[in-house]
Design an enzyme around this catalytic site. Structure first.
Site, PDB file in Angstrom:
ATOM      1  N   GLY A   1       0.642  -1.494  -0.361  1.00  0.00           N
ATOM      2  CA  GLY A   1      -0.327   0.700  -0.052  1.00  0.00           C
ATOM      3  C   GLY A   1       0.993   1.166   0.171  1.00  0.00           C
ATOM      4  O   GLY A   1       2.206   1.195  -0.290  1.00  0.00           O
ATOM      5  N   ASN A   2       0.020   2.729   0.087  1.00  0.00           N
ATOM      6  CA  ASN A   2       1.500   3.480   0.201  1.00  0.00           C
ATOM      7  C   ASN A   2      -0.068   4.639   1.161  1.00  0.00           C
ATOM      8  O   ASN A   2      -1.093   4.022   1.686  1.00  0.00           O
ATOM      9  CB  ASN A   2       1.099   4.124  -0.709  1.00  0.00           C
ATOM     10  CG  ASN A   2      -0.071   5.065  -1.681  1.00  0.00           C
ATOM     11  OD1 ASN A   2      -0.905   5.277  -0.965  1.00  0.00           O
ATOM     12  ND2 ASN A   2      -0.497   4.039  -2.936  1.00  0.00           N
ATOM     13  N   ARG A   3       1.227   5.545   1.403  1.00  0.00           N
ATOM     14  CA  ARG A   3       0.333   6.127   2.343  1.00  0.00           C
ATOM     15  C   ARG A   3      -0.979   7.438   2.414  1.00  0.00           C
ATOM     16  O   ARG A   3      -1.020   8.730   3.188  1.00  0.00           O
ATOM     17  CB  ARG A   3       1.290   7.830   3.371  1.00  0.00           C
ATOM     18  CG  ARG A   3       2.807   6.491   4.329  1.00  0.00           C
ATOM     19  CD  ARG A   3       3.876   7.520   4.727  1.00  0.00           C
ATOM     20  NE  ARG A   3       3.615   7.830   5.618  1.00  0.00           N
ATOM     21  CZ  ARG A   3       4.625   9.588   5.732  1.00  0.00           C
ATOM     22  NH1 ARG A   3       5.318   9.322   5.014  1.00  0.00           N
ATOM     23  NH2 ARG A   3       4.099  10.056   5.585  1.00  0.00           N
ATOM     24  N   SER A   4      -1.029   7.359   1.051  1.00  0.00           N
ATOM     25  CA  SER A   4      -2.596   8.401   1.007  1.00  0.00           C
ATOM     26  C   SER A   4      -3.289   7.481   1.816  1.00  0.00           C
ATOM     27  O   SER A   4      -3.641   6.951   2.117  1.00  0.00           O
ATOM     28  CB  SER A   4      -2.118   7.861  -0.421  1.00  0.00           C
ATOM     29  OG  SER A   4      -3.412   9.733  -0.637  1.00  0.00           O
TER      30      SER A   4
END
Ligand SMILES: Cc1cc2nc3c(=O)[nH]c(=O)nc-3n(C[C@H](O)[C@H](O)[C@H](O)COP(=O)(O)O)c2cc1C
Length: 425
Positions: free
Chosen positions: A214-217
């Site tokens: 995933g990512n931090r958005s």
């Protein structure tokens, strides 16, 4: 400001279990910008504390004909209202309203108004199906009162059947409709008539049933764009991985997705019918080739995860866009911000890139604030220094609106040229 800014709503609450749901209705109306004057019956006070509506409404709760300082309390609220909304409406309220009684402040207000009236009845099935109640409802509806619900479902005391109050979102939608019908006006705002598609949040690409890449958005910038577009009158489609925190304005469709592939199909399916696309989501560029059926355990050595590229949604939109459609991409960078953003602008076939340096303090992922630079395909550059994400949304939507306007004018000019050349295609 909200879509109901300047609208005065009297919210009548009567004595049924569903009174707790009127709290949510009140909040939503106030969030939409309405001025909400709560009126509670003595019965309602047995179910919900007045402090709740005091806190959420736009003015203190009123419960009686006799405790207001105004010399003509029984008509003041009704005369000044753009809408009177009663939720829940008890059998008693329906009966008194039908027969023209005005024993309490709420019925007096109903008699003293020329504004539209929306009523959300709620009661047990046996009461709802009583011929007397059914007749009251039919007469009121015949006189132009809008009835919302009730619906079938769970009732107080564990019973199930007809008589459950409609959901707050549906009651609020009916209030919007009634207000729209009052003066026949178009929805307010400079984006009225446009459909804006916004993507928000970071995608999750599964490795196995419990892990993902995933990512931090957080979706906050995308949701701020969706909220701002809705408030300015656009029809909004918000494709988000963070649906729990998505704005729930009327006219906004929230579509929950998780992976890049789900986001791609949700966006591509809707794209032909939208005017403006704001691709604020952080979509994974790569995903695992294989997704394990079971949790990958520690004992089996370090797993190797092979990756493959995901669909490049923005590039695909850039290739298939048509007419006056506006395409806005977002670039989260940590180095060479402008250079990378300019490259993306050219490569993806978009009108505008909104770029931010996510390594800077308080900028981008998870923060309430952002600082961006807008690079236009026409060479225009706009810097937006650190500010609330909603403010960034305002600037981005101003730019998108102007581009859309220019695209429409260009199409008109092209059409005129073709006509003068005798080209009738
Ligand atoms: C626990 C409880 C739940 C009730 N729920 C409802 C209801 O859902 N609908 C209804 O019409 N009356 C309901 N009643 C009856 C009303 O509260 C009663 O008719 C009251 O006089 C209504 O007052 P009001 O219309 O002035 O608020 C309920 C009463 C009690 C004690």
């Amino acid at each position: 400001m909200g879509p109901l800014a300047g609208r005065r709503i009297v919210l009548g609450v009567t004595g049924g279990i569903a009174a707790y749901k009127a709290v949510e209705v009140c909040r939503r109306l106030v969030d939409a910008g309405a001025h909400v004057a709560p009126v509670m019956t003595e019965g309602a006070l047995h179910f919900v504390g007045r402090a709740t509506f005091d806190a959420l409404g736009s003015e203190p709760v009123q419960t009686s004909l006799w405790d207001e300082l105004h010399p003509i309390p029984h008509t003041r609220l009704g005369q000044g209202a753009d809408l009177v909304l009663v939720c829940p409406a008890t059998a008693r309220l329906l009966s008194d309203y039908r027969t023209g009684r005005s024993d309490d402040l709420l019925t007096a207000t109903l008699l003293a108004t020329r504004a539209p009236v929306v009523v959300a009845p709620a009661m047990h099935t046996e009461m709802w199906e009583q011929p007397s109640v059914a007749e009251n409802v039919a007469v009121l509806a015949d006189r132009g009162v809008t009835m919302v619900g009730p619906v079938d479902g769970r009732l107080a005391g564990g019973d199930v059947g007809a008589g459950r109050m409609a959901e707050p979102a549906d009651i609020v939608a009916a209030a919007f409709e009634a207000l729209g019908a009052t003066d026949g006006s178009e929805p307010a705002g400079d984006l009225a008539g446009l459909t804006v598609l916004v993507t928000a949040g970071g995608t999750r690409e599964p490795i196995c049933p419990v892990r993902f890449i995933g990512n931090r958005s957080s979706g906050k910038q995308g949701h701020a764009l969706a909220a701002e577009a809705a408030v300015r009158g656009a029809k909004v489609q918000c494709i988000t991985t963070q649906s729990a925190s998505a704005p729930d304005y009327p006219g906004t469709e929230v579509v929950a997705v998780e992976t890049a592939a789900e986001m791609a199909s949700a966006v591509l399916e809707r794209f032909p019918l939208v005017d403006v696309v704001l691709m604020a989501a952080a979509v994974a560029d790569f995903r695992p080739v294989e997704v394990a059926d079971h949790k990958i355990k520690k004992g089996g050595g370090v797993p190797e995860i092979r990756l493959e590229p995901t669909v490049d949604i923005l590039a695909q939109l850039g290739r298939t866009r048509a007419g006056s459609q506006v395409l806005v991409g977002f670039a989260a960078e940590t180095d060479d911000l402008r250079q990378n953003a300019a490259q993306k602008l050219q490569a993806k076939g978009v009108d505008l890139i909104v770029a931010n340096d996510v390594s800077a303090p308080q900028v981008g992922f998870e923060h309430e604030t952002n600082a961006v630079v807008l690079l236009g395909i026409d060479g225009g550059i706009t810097e937006v220094p650190l500010c609330d994400k909603r403010e960034v949304a305002r600037v981005v939507l101003d730019a998108a609106r102007d581009i859309h306007q220019a695209n429409c004018e260009q199409m008109d000019d092209d059409g005129a040229d073709r006509a003068s050349n005798g080209d009738d295609t």
